[in-house]
Design a protein around this motif. Structure first.
Motif, PDB file in Angstrom:
ATOM      1  N   LEU A 194       0.831  -1.201   0.000  1.00 37.38           N
ATOM      2  CA  LEU A 194       0.000   0.000   0.000  1.00 37.38           C
ATOM      3  C   LEU A 194       0.869   1.256   0.000  1.00 37.38           C
ATOM      4  O   LEU A 194       0.594   2.214  -0.721  1.00 37.38           O
ATOM      5  N   ALA A 195       1.939   1.236   0.787  1.00 37.20           N
ATOM      6  CA  ALA A 195       2.841   2.394   0.836  1.00 37.20           C
ATOM      7  C   ALA A 195       3.488   2.629  -0.532  1.00 37.20           C
ATOM      8  O   ALA A 195       3.587   3.775  -0.990  1.00 37.20           O
ATOM      9  N   GLN A 201       0.805   4.069  -2.811  1.00 35.30           N
ATOM     10  CA  GLN A 201       0.543   5.470  -2.496  1.00 35.30           C
ATOM     11  C   GLN A 201       1.685   6.358  -2.975  1.00 35.30           C
ATOM     12  O   GLN A 201       1.455   7.441  -3.498  1.00 35.30           O
ATOM     13  N   SER A 202       2.899   5.893  -2.804  1.00 32.42           N
ATOM     14  CA  SER A 202       4.058   6.659  -3.265  1.00 32.42           C
ATOM     15  C   SER A 202       4.021   6.812  -4.784  1.00 32.42           C
ATOM     16  O   SER A 202       4.265   7.892  -5.320  1.00 32.42           O
ATOM     17  N   ALA A 229       1.366   6.656  -6.697  1.00 35.19           N
ATOM     18  CA  ALA A 229       0.249   7.527  -7.049  1.00 35.19           C
ATOM     19  C   ALA A 229       0.615   8.989  -6.823  1.00 35.19           C
ATOM     20  O   ALA A 229       0.283   9.859  -7.631  1.00 35.19           O
ATOM     21  N   GLU A 230       1.319   9.267  -5.742  1.00 37.63           N
ATOM     22  CA  GLU A 230       1.755  10.643  -5.455  1.00 37.63           C
ATOM     23  C   GLU A 230       2.754  11.116  -6.517  1.00 37.63           C
ATOM     24  O   GLU A 230       2.674  12.248  -6.988  1.00 37.63           O
TER      25      GLU A 230
END
Length: 148
Positions: A38-39, A42-43, A45-46
């Motif tokens: 997930l991290a 998210q990274s 996606a950012e």
């Protein structure tokens, strides 16, 4: 009958305390791996969001630069045309008109070639600048995937 068939089969004894600990360890490892995934997501996606924002800002800037260059070229062309018309009006003979027209057309061709070169250089730079954030983000993702 064989002798092994006469012996009763023995099953390993299960210690419920150990089984619970093992199950807990497997579950904790699964949760930790899920958190890591997930991290990373998210990274990524950012990073993609930042690349898109940067690309949009660059495209806006490049669009403004191209517009200003186009306006400058149109202004220079209009000024050259008006100057030529004024010179034609002041001409006193037909040979002078032909000379003015020949000189004007020659200068306009040179001017057009120069303007085309400037636009080509600017659009090439623009394409490179606009695609750079996306290219960098893509290369980072590939590097991260290779590292994983």
């Amino acid at each position: 009958m064989s002798k092994t068939a006469d012996k009763p089969t023995e099953f390993p004894t299960i210690d419920p305390g150990k089984a619970t600990d093992q199950l807990r360890a497997v579950a904790e490892k699964g949760v930790e791996q899920s958190k890591e995934a997930l991290a990373k997501f998210q990274s990524g996606a950012e990073d993609a969001r930042k690349a898109i924002e940067s690309t949009a800002e660059t495209a806006k800037s490049v669009g403004s630069e191209l517009s200003l260059k186009m306006i400058g070229a149109l202004r220079a062309n209009a000024e050259a045309d008006f100057s030529h018309v004024e010179a034609l009006v002041r001409a006193k003979s037909l040979p002078e008109v032909f000379e003015l027209q020949t000189t004007f057309l020659s200068k306009r061709v040179e001017m057009g070639v120069e303007q085309a070169k400037e636009f080509q250089e600017l659009t090439t730079k623009a394409a490179t600048d606009v695609s750079k954030p996306v290219k960098d983000a893509f290369e980072k993702v590939l590097k991260d995937l290779k590292a994983a």
